[in-house]
Design an enzyme around this catalytic site. Sequence first.
Site, PDB file in Angstrom:
ATOM      1  N   ARG A 143       0.820  -1.208   0.000  1.00 30.83           N
ATOM      2  CA  ARG A 143       0.000   0.000   0.000  1.00 30.83           C
ATOM      3  C   ARG A 143       0.852   1.257   0.000  1.00 30.83           C
ATOM      4  O   ARG A 143       0.502   2.257  -0.616  1.00 30.83           O
ATOM      5  CB  ARG A 143      -0.920   0.006   1.230  1.00 30.83           C
ATOM      6  CG  ARG A 143      -1.612   1.338   1.459  1.00 30.83           C
ATOM      7  CD  ARG A 143      -2.758   1.239   2.430  1.00 30.83           C
ATOM      8  NE  ARG A 143      -3.708   0.238   2.015  1.00 30.83           N
ATOM      9  CZ  ARG A 143      -4.223  -0.694   2.817  1.00 30.83           C
ATOM     10  NH1 ARG A 143      -3.877  -0.728   4.076  1.00 30.83           N
ATOM     11  NH2 ARG A 143      -5.072  -1.572   2.353  1.00 30.83           N
ATOM     12  N   TYR A 144       1.953   1.217   0.741  1.00 30.25           N
ATOM     13  CA  TYR A 144       2.807   2.393   0.880  1.00 30.25           C
ATOM     14  C   TYR A 144       4.002   2.266  -0.059  1.00 30.25           C
ATOM     15  O   TYR A 144       4.386   1.157  -0.433  1.00 30.25           O
ATOM     16  CB  TYR A 144       3.300   2.494   2.323  1.00 30.25           C
ATOM     17  CG  TYR A 144       2.209   2.747   3.342  1.00 30.25           C
ATOM     18  CD1 TYR A 144       1.605   3.991   3.441  1.00 30.25           C
ATOM     19  CD2 TYR A 144       1.804   1.736   4.205  1.00 30.25           C
ATOM     20  CE1 TYR A 144       0.617   4.217   4.395  1.00 30.25           C
ATOM     21  CE2 TYR A 144       0.822   1.967   5.164  1.00 30.25           C
ATOM     22  CZ  TYR A 144       0.233   3.207   5.253  1.00 30.25           C
ATOM     23  OH  TYR A 144      -0.739   3.435   6.198  1.00 30.25           O
ATOM     24  N   ARG A 147       7.366   0.110   1.575  1.00 29.17           N
ATOM     25  CA  ARG A 147       7.295  -1.018   2.506  1.00 29.17           C
ATOM     26  C   ARG A 147       6.084  -1.882   2.197  1.00 29.17           C
ATOM     27  O   ARG A 147       5.082  -1.392   1.679  1.00 29.17           O
ATOM     28  CB  ARG A 147       7.253  -0.527   3.958  1.00 29.17           C
ATOM     29  CG  ARG A 147       6.156   0.469   4.276  1.00 29.17           C
ATOM     30  CD  ARG A 147       6.603   1.360   5.442  1.00 29.17           C
ATOM     31  NE  ARG A 147       5.540   2.208   5.951  1.00 29.17           N
ATOM     32  CZ  ARG A 147       5.149   3.345   5.372  1.00 29.17           C
ATOM     33  NH1 ARG A 147       5.696   3.732   4.225  1.00 29.17           N
ATOM     34  NH2 ARG A 147       4.210   4.075   5.915  1.00 29.17           N
ATOM     35  N   CYS A 156      -3.431 -17.845  14.384  1.00 28.83           N
ATOM     36  CA  CYS A 156      -3.047 -17.193  15.636  1.00 28.83           C
ATOM     37  C   CYS A 156      -3.273 -18.180  16.772  1.00 28.83           C
ATOM     38  O   CYS A 156      -4.168 -19.021  16.698  1.00 28.83           O
ATOM     39  CB  CYS A 156      -3.911 -15.956  15.912  1.00 28.83           C
ATOM     40  SG  CYS A 156      -3.541 -14.563  14.855  1.00 28.83           S
ATOM     41  N   CYS A 160      -8.409 -12.485  18.489  1.00 33.20           N
ATOM     42  CA  CYS A 160      -9.058 -11.311  19.061  1.00 33.20           C
ATOM     43  C   CYS A 160     -10.388 -11.131  18.351  1.00 33.20           C
ATOM     44  O   CYS A 160     -10.451 -11.224  17.125  1.00 33.20           O
ATOM     45  CB  CYS A 160      -8.191 -10.077  18.834  1.00 33.20           C
ATOM     46  SG  CYS A 160      -6.487 -10.321  19.361  1.00 33.20           S
ATOM     47  N   ASP A 362      -7.097   3.807  10.386  1.00 30.63           N
ATOM     48  CA  ASP A 362      -6.727   3.209   9.103  1.00 30.63           C
ATOM     49  C   ASP A 362      -7.931   3.429   8.190  1.00 30.63           C
ATOM     50  O   ASP A 362      -9.022   2.909   8.440  1.00 30.63           O
ATOM     51  CB  ASP A 362      -6.402   1.716   9.281  1.00 30.63           C
ATOM     52  CG  ASP A 362      -5.250   1.283   8.382  1.00 30.63           C
ATOM     53  OD1 ASP A 362      -5.066   1.919   7.318  1.00 30.63           O
ATOM     54  OD2 ASP A 362      -4.542   0.324   8.743  1.00 30.63           O
TER      55      ASP A 362
END
Length: 402
Positions: A143-144, A147, A156, A160, A362
């Site tokens: 996206r950037y 990076r 996981c 969460c 975000d």
Amino acid sequence: MGTESADVSLETLINEDNSEPPGLGSFTIGSASRAFAATYFPNATTAQWNNWQWQIRNSFTSIRSLSRILSLRDEEKWVQLNDSKVPLRITPYYASLLFDKEFDNPLRRSVVPLMDELLTNRGEKADPLNELSHNTTRCIVHRYPDRVLFLGTGFCSTYCRYCTRTHMVSKAEKKHLKISDWHNAIDYIASHQEVRDVLLSGGDPLTMSDSRLKYLLSRLRAIPHVEIIRIGTKVPAVLPQRITPELVNILKQFHPLYISLHITHPDEFTAEMKEACLRLADAGIPLGSQTVLLKGINDTPEVYKKLTHEMLKVRVRPYYLYQCDPIPGSAHFRTPISKGIEIIKSMRGFTSGYAVPQYVVDAPGGGGKIPMLPDYFKGHDEQHNAMLENFEGNLFKYPDYL
Ligand SMILES: *Cc1c(COP(=O)(O)O)cnc(C)c1O
């Protein structure tokens, strides 16, 4: 390890190294865990409890198994996990921190499902950040400019309930990433000279075996233009037993390596968790933290400030405070943005600058992280002095007219 083109599914990745020793420097088991283990895992040895694979194998993955350790309310008991966007999994260690706690307990609320998550509310989407459309190869979100995010696994040790990667952790096809997916991702990074920072996330990369992790880190380190590698993980908080001396020895071979820890609440700071953070810090790994702002869990200045102070004591620098992403069924977790700004404002000037993170939203649709800041700049007066408000609300002038 048989690497090159063997297509290995994730389940194999998790379970392949059962022969790994439990770790030389084992953890002193905290009092909450001791009481819990004695009641619910009476046959487990200390070595088993301290073995991270044992923790994963014995995790709570169904409402039925959870009801053995918690007296569940109807709105917890009647969750249909098939309809839920996020799978259920809680390590025995993390369960030991919440098993005798009340309904509103912050740790219980962050990992035990509620029926509320079955309702999709206005503005909520499974992939709010549009990560799938920025997915250039299966594991990469680019996206950037300089990076990339490398989603190396969908697994996981503890899920969460407010997870932003609900599009990933809930999908069978994403859980079963293959070695060829990794190789495509590595090729992508190698052929993009502008990528100087690789952020390994998932899922939780530290649930992978030592050998897998070492393999992936060495492949990334071998790319000359990759300057820094980062790992995003909640493992020190939910499975501190994973931070073995062997793992730490592997990680420190890949400097400059940074780790962003996902930490939610001061109650997560047990003896084991602090020891895990200190082992990583002692290996020269700069530690940052990413916390999601969650209603009823950490959304008061008192709780959040305490959380950051606990972090600094174990050399973790608060990095981001995240506005909760609008994933389906997240309304009961989300606070207004003004709440986050209020928390930042209550800290700046009143406590160590090191304790104050960047509060970000975000942007839904894939706009990236946007900082939300209290407004201390009040414009200019007629002489072009900048009018600045300090943390106590007093106005100061800065001669801004050179
Ligand atoms: C958060 C994020 C990063 C890293 O952002 P930093 O501000 O550099 O920490 C990179 N890629 C994606 C897609 C992200 O969501």
